[in-house]
Scaffold this active site. Structure first.
Site, PDB file in Angstrom:
ATOM      1  N   ASN A  10      17.532   4.554   9.648  1.00 33.34           N
ATOM      2  CA  ASN A  10      18.688   5.454   9.581  1.00 33.34           C
ATOM      3  C   ASN A  10      18.611   6.192   8.247  1.00 33.34           C
ATOM      4  O   ASN A  10      18.910   5.617   7.203  1.00 33.34           O
ATOM      5  CB  ASN A  10      19.975   4.624   9.694  1.00 33.34           C
ATOM      6  N   LYS A  12      20.410   8.517   7.189  1.00 28.73           N
ATOM      7  CA  LYS A  12      21.739   8.965   6.713  1.00 28.73           C
ATOM      8  C   LYS A  12      21.638  10.428   6.267  1.00 28.73           C
ATOM      9  O   LYS A  12      20.946  11.201   6.929  1.00 28.73           O
ATOM     10  CB  LYS A  12      22.255   8.029   5.624  1.00 28.73           C
ATOM     11  N   HIS A  95      28.463   3.552  13.412  1.00 33.07           N
ATOM     12  CA  HIS A  95      28.032   3.091  12.091  1.00 33.07           C
ATOM     13  C   HIS A  95      29.253   2.913  11.200  1.00 33.07           C
ATOM     14  O   HIS A  95      30.217   3.671  11.298  1.00 33.07           O
ATOM     15  CB  HIS A  95      27.056   4.098  11.471  1.00 33.07           C
ATOM     16  N   GLU A  97      29.804   3.669   8.257  1.00 30.21           N
ATOM     17  CA  GLU A  97      30.163   4.872   7.475  1.00 30.21           C
ATOM     18  C   GLU A  97      30.966   5.847   8.331  1.00 30.21           C
ATOM     19  O   GLU A  97      31.863   6.530   7.834  1.00 30.21           O
ATOM     20  CB  GLU A  97      28.887   5.508   6.893  1.00 30.21           C
ATOM     21  N   GLU A 167      25.686  -4.937  11.398  1.00 35.34           N
ATOM     22  CA  GLU A 167      25.527  -4.497  10.010  1.00 35.34           C
ATOM     23  C   GLU A 167      26.775  -4.889   9.215  1.00 35.34           C
ATOM     24  O   GLU A 167      27.789  -4.169   9.251  1.00 35.34           O
ATOM     25  CB  GLU A 167      25.359  -2.975   9.939  1.00 35.34           C
ATOM     26  N   GLY A 173      23.701  -0.965   1.739  1.00 38.38           N
ATOM     27  CA  GLY A 173      23.468  -0.193   0.523  1.00 38.38           C
ATOM     28  C   GLY A 173      23.839  -0.922  -0.752  1.00 38.38           C
ATOM     29  O   GLY A 173      23.921  -0.319  -1.816  1.00 38.38           O
ATOM     30  N   SER A 213      20.685  -3.767   3.638  1.00 41.01           N
ATOM     31  CA  SER A 213      19.799  -4.127   2.525  1.00 41.01           C
ATOM     32  C   SER A 213      18.507  -4.820   2.973  1.00 41.01           C
ATOM     33  O   SER A 213      17.985  -5.690   2.266  1.00 41.01           O
ATOM     34  CB  SER A 213      20.543  -4.963   1.481  1.00 41.01           C
TER      35      SER A 213
HETATM   36  O1  LIG Z   1      23.467   1.234   7.048  1.00 39.48           O
HETATM   37  C1  LIG Z   1      22.332   0.795   7.178  1.00 39.48           C
HETATM   38  C2  LIG Z   1      21.499   1.197   8.314  1.00 39.48           C
HETATM   39  O2  LIG Z   1      22.249   1.821   9.301  1.00 39.48           O
HETATM   40  C3  LIG Z   1      21.752  -0.114   6.171  1.00 39.48           C
HETATM   41  O3  LIG Z   1      21.607   0.578   4.981  1.00 39.48           O
HETATM   42  P1  LIG Z   1      20.747  -0.092   3.787  1.00 39.48           P
HETATM   43  O4  LIG Z   1      19.470  -0.595   4.402  1.00 39.48           O
HETATM   44  O5  LIG Z   1      20.535   1.036   2.819  1.00 39.48           O
HETATM   45  O6  LIG Z   1      21.581  -1.207   3.244  1.00 39.48           O
END
Ligand SMILES: O=C(CO)COP(=O)(O)O
Length: 250
Positions: A10, A12, A95, A97, A167, A173, A213
């Site tokens: 992803n 983003k 997601h 976010e 997740e 992150g 992560s």
């Molecule tokens: O949100 C994520 C994947 O959709 C995970 O993000 P990270 O791997 O940067 O923690």
């Protein structure tokens, strides 16, 4: 039947230019990837089509979001039908976010998921708890609530079109990865819920990815867990180590 190992990247809102996206894809195109892993990458919406045109054929492309309407006065949205028309096979929905920053409710995510599947897309359906919810023992209940909203509208849906991504919000992150025991426990709880709410066959066959992560350093142990069928990777999917994560079971 064994579930296929699946790794999603992803991206983003990265990288910040088409040129940088192209060089990221060129690196992935040269990597030695385990053919047993299904690989899907989700670039920003603007780059979905150019990336699809240059990426190797064994890597599929996903959108990071879509709306539930086919067309109409919905400024800024992309429809499932348009994605299908553009030859994009997957979409990420729900997601954290999107849920947090863009106020998407579980009901909206469920409606979008239903529409995406009905249009012919496969969906990477994301769920997960906040740190506060984990610390107050609500992890399984939160995941169930997020899944239930979809189960309620999933009558006669083809569950082979869904991949679940667990997740935990506190791991996204942050560099704070869930332990393999935490991931395994929650994935098992998700399967137990689906077994009752949908069917034992669906619970057994649906792929459940872990996200939050994930790195080349921690992926191998996580990948050994019986209910962890792969990863949804954020930050590390923008680095050469993404290939090592794809090869976690190799
Ligand atoms: O949100 C994520 C994947 O959709 C995970 O993000 P990270 O791997 O940067 O923690």
């Amino acid at each position: 039947m064994a579930r296929q190992f699946f790794v999603g990247g992803n991206f983003k809102l990265n990288p910040a230019s088409l040129q940088a996206s192209t060089s990221l894809i060129e690196t992935l195109n040269k990597a030695d990837l385990d053919p047993a892993t299904e690989v899907v990458i989700a670039p920003p919406a603007l780059y979905v089509i150019p990336v699809q045109q240059i990426v190797r054929k064994d890597v599929k492309v996903a959108a990071q979001n879509c709306y539930f309407k086919e067309s109409g006065a919905f400024t800024g949205e992309i429809s499932p039908k348009q994605l299908v028309d553009a030859g994009i096979p997957y979409v990420i929905l729900g997601h954290s976010e999107r849920r947090t920053l863009f106020h998407e409710t579980s009901e909206l995510v469920a409606t979008k998921t239903r529409a995406a599947i009905d249009a012919g897309l496969k969906v990477i359906f994301c769920i997960g708890e906040t740190l506060e919810q984990r610390e107050s023992g609500q992890t399984a209940a939160v995941c169930e609530e997020q899944l239930k909203a979809f189960v309620d509208v999933a009558k006669e849906v083809d569950w082979s079109k869904i991949v679940i991504a667990y997740e935990p919000v506190w791991a996204i992150g942050t560099g704070k990865v869930a332990t393999s025991a935490q991931a395994q426990e929650t994935h098992k709880d998700i399967r137990a819920y689906l077994s009752t709410a949908v069917s034992p066959a669906v619970a057994n066959s649906v792929q459940i990815l872990y996200g939050g992560s994930v790195t080349a350093g921690n992926c191998k142990e996580l990948a050994q867990q019986p209910d962890v069928d792969g990863f949804l990777v954020g930050g590390a999917s923008l680095k050469p180590e993404f290939a090592d994560i794809i090869n976690a079971r190799k």
